[in-house]
Design a protein around this motif. Structure first.
Motif, PDB file in Angstrom:
ATOM      1  N   SER A 272     -21.491 -22.032  18.928  1.00 55.57           N
ATOM      2  CA  SER A 272     -22.700 -22.493  18.227  1.00 55.57           C
ATOM      3  C   SER A 272     -23.440 -21.338  17.559  1.00 55.57           C
ATOM      4  O   SER A 272     -24.082 -21.535  16.528  1.00 55.57           O
TER       5      SER A 272
ATOM      6  N   THR B  23     -24.053 -28.133  19.436  1.00 56.41           N
ATOM      7  CA  THR B  23     -25.016 -28.780  18.544  1.00 56.41           C
ATOM      8  C   THR B  23     -26.374 -28.993  19.215  1.00 56.41           C
ATOM      9  O   THR B  23     -27.313 -28.251  18.979  1.00 56.41           O
TER      10      THR B  23
ATOM     11  N   LEU C  81     -26.453 -34.030  13.548  1.00 58.89           N
ATOM     12  CA  LEU C  81     -25.767 -35.272  13.191  1.00 58.89           C
ATOM     13  C   LEU C  81     -24.327 -35.287  13.712  1.00 58.89           C
ATOM     14  O   LEU C  81     -23.862 -36.295  14.249  1.00 58.89           O
ATOM     15  N   ILE C  82     -23.618 -34.172  13.567  1.00 59.87           N
ATOM     16  CA  ILE C  82     -22.256 -34.068  14.101  1.00 59.87           C
ATOM     17  C   ILE C  82     -22.281 -34.263  15.612  1.00 59.87           C
ATOM     18  O   ILE C  82     -21.443 -34.980  16.175  1.00 59.87           O
TER      19      ILE C  82
ATOM     20  N   ARG D 163     -24.552 -21.172   9.486  1.00 58.34           N
ATOM     21  CA  ARG D 163     -23.584 -21.516   8.441  1.00 58.34           C
ATOM     22  C   ARG D 163     -23.608 -22.995   8.085  1.00 58.34           C
ATOM     23  O   ARG D 163     -23.558 -23.361   6.923  1.00 58.34           O
ATOM     24  N   VAL D 164     -23.632 -23.834   9.095  1.00 62.94           N
ATOM     25  CA  VAL D 164     -23.540 -25.275   8.878  1.00 62.94           C
ATOM     26  C   VAL D 164     -24.919 -25.886   8.646  1.00 62.94           C
ATOM     27  O   VAL D 164     -25.068 -26.797   7.837  1.00 62.94           O
ATOM     28  N   GLY D 165     -25.911 -25.401   9.348  1.00 66.49           N
ATOM     29  CA  GLY D 165     -27.261 -25.935   9.233  1.00 66.49           C
ATOM     30  C   GLY D 165     -27.645 -26.766  10.434  1.00 66.49           C
ATOM     31  O   GLY D 165     -26.792 -27.405  11.066  1.00 66.49           O
ATOM     32  N   ARG D 166     -28.926 -26.750  10.747  1.00 63.09           N
ATOM     33  CA  ARG D 166     -29.421 -27.417  11.944  1.00 63.09           C
ATOM     34  C   ARG D 166     -29.244 -28.928  11.885  1.00 63.09           C
ATOM     35  O   ARG D 166     -28.779 -29.550  12.822  1.00 63.09           O
ATOM     36  N   ARG D 167     -29.630 -29.529  10.770  1.00 62.26           N
ATOM     37  CA  ARG D 167     -29.570 -30.997  10.634  1.00 62.26           C
ATOM     38  C   ARG D 167     -28.128 -31.494  10.718  1.00 62.26           C
ATOM     39  O   ARG D 167     -27.836 -32.476  11.408  1.00 62.26           O
ATOM     40  N   VAL D 168     -27.229 -30.823  10.023  1.00 60.97           N
ATOM     41  CA  VAL D 168     -25.821 -31.231  10.029  1.00 60.97           C
ATOM     42  C   VAL D 168     -25.248 -31.123  11.437  1.00 60.97           C
ATOM     43  O   VAL D 168     -24.531 -32.017  11.898  1.00 60.97           O
ATOM     44  N   LEU D 169     -25.577 -30.043  12.150  1.00 61.63           N
ATOM     45  CA  LEU D 169     -25.092 -29.886  13.515  1.00 61.63           C
ATOM     46  C   LEU D 169     -25.610 -31.002  14.417  1.00 61.63           C
ATOM     47  O   LEU D 169     -24.858 -31.539  15.235  1.00 61.63           O
TER      48      LEU D 169
END
Length: 181
Positions: free
Chosen positions: A72, A132, A86-87, A78-84
């Protein structure tokens, strides 16, 4: 620093305060503490066919937690907080559905390698959480508040987290005894 209650109640602070307190509360409503605290009890439901003990299964699950927590650190910026988040929600929900089917069809009693399936599902769930929902709510809580009120607002986020922890873990065994494993 002088801080008044009205500073936390101002209209400019309400939304960040709601996000900063709600995320750690939702973090515990994912069920992670129930799985971590009671994993030996959960794993003992399939231990008859296992070649390893429930405690060893818990150790394997804990190792997955460490691995995905380190992962993590690489993903969050890199991916972003919101995207993580949601994943993580989608992944954890899929695993909970898998666990529901696992226990619903009586797999612990009928499937010879039920212990392995349960361990794999638990590790996948812990992996999704650790990568996440484990770190992200605390990162967001430390970033979302203005500097003037950050210490007080972050304290409320921690209070929300611990109160939720108390409620979830204190009701788990009662629910488990009523519903069964």
């Amino acid at each position: 620093l002088s801080l008044r209650c009205s500073d936390l109640c101002s209209t400019l602070i309400r939304r960040p305060l709601l996000v900063g307190v709600l995320l750690p509360v939702l973090q515990l409503l994912t069920g992670i503490n129930v799985l971590v605290y009671y994993s030996p009890v959960i794993f003992s439901t399939v231990n008859e066919s296992s070649h390893i003990t429930p405690l060893e299964m818990t150790l394997i699950m804990g190792s997955a937690n460490v691995f995905f927590t380190v992962l993590s650190l690489l993903l969050v910026d890199r991916v972003g907080r919101r995207v993580l988040l949601l994943i993580g929600v989608v992944g954890m929900a899929a695993v909970w559905i898998g666990l529901t089917v696992f226990f619903g069809v009586g797999a612990p009693q009928t499937y010879e390698n039920a212990w392995l399936l349960l361990l794999v599902l638990a590790c996948i769930y812990v992996g999704f959480f650790a990568a996440t929902w484990g770190p992200v709510p605390f990162i967001v809580s430390s970033e979302v508040f203005p500097l003037k009120i950050r210490h007080a607002a972050a304290s409320w986020a921690v209070v929300g987290n611990w109160v939720t922890n108390l409620l979830v873990t204190s009701t788990c065994l009662s629910l488990l005894s009523v519903m069964g494993p």
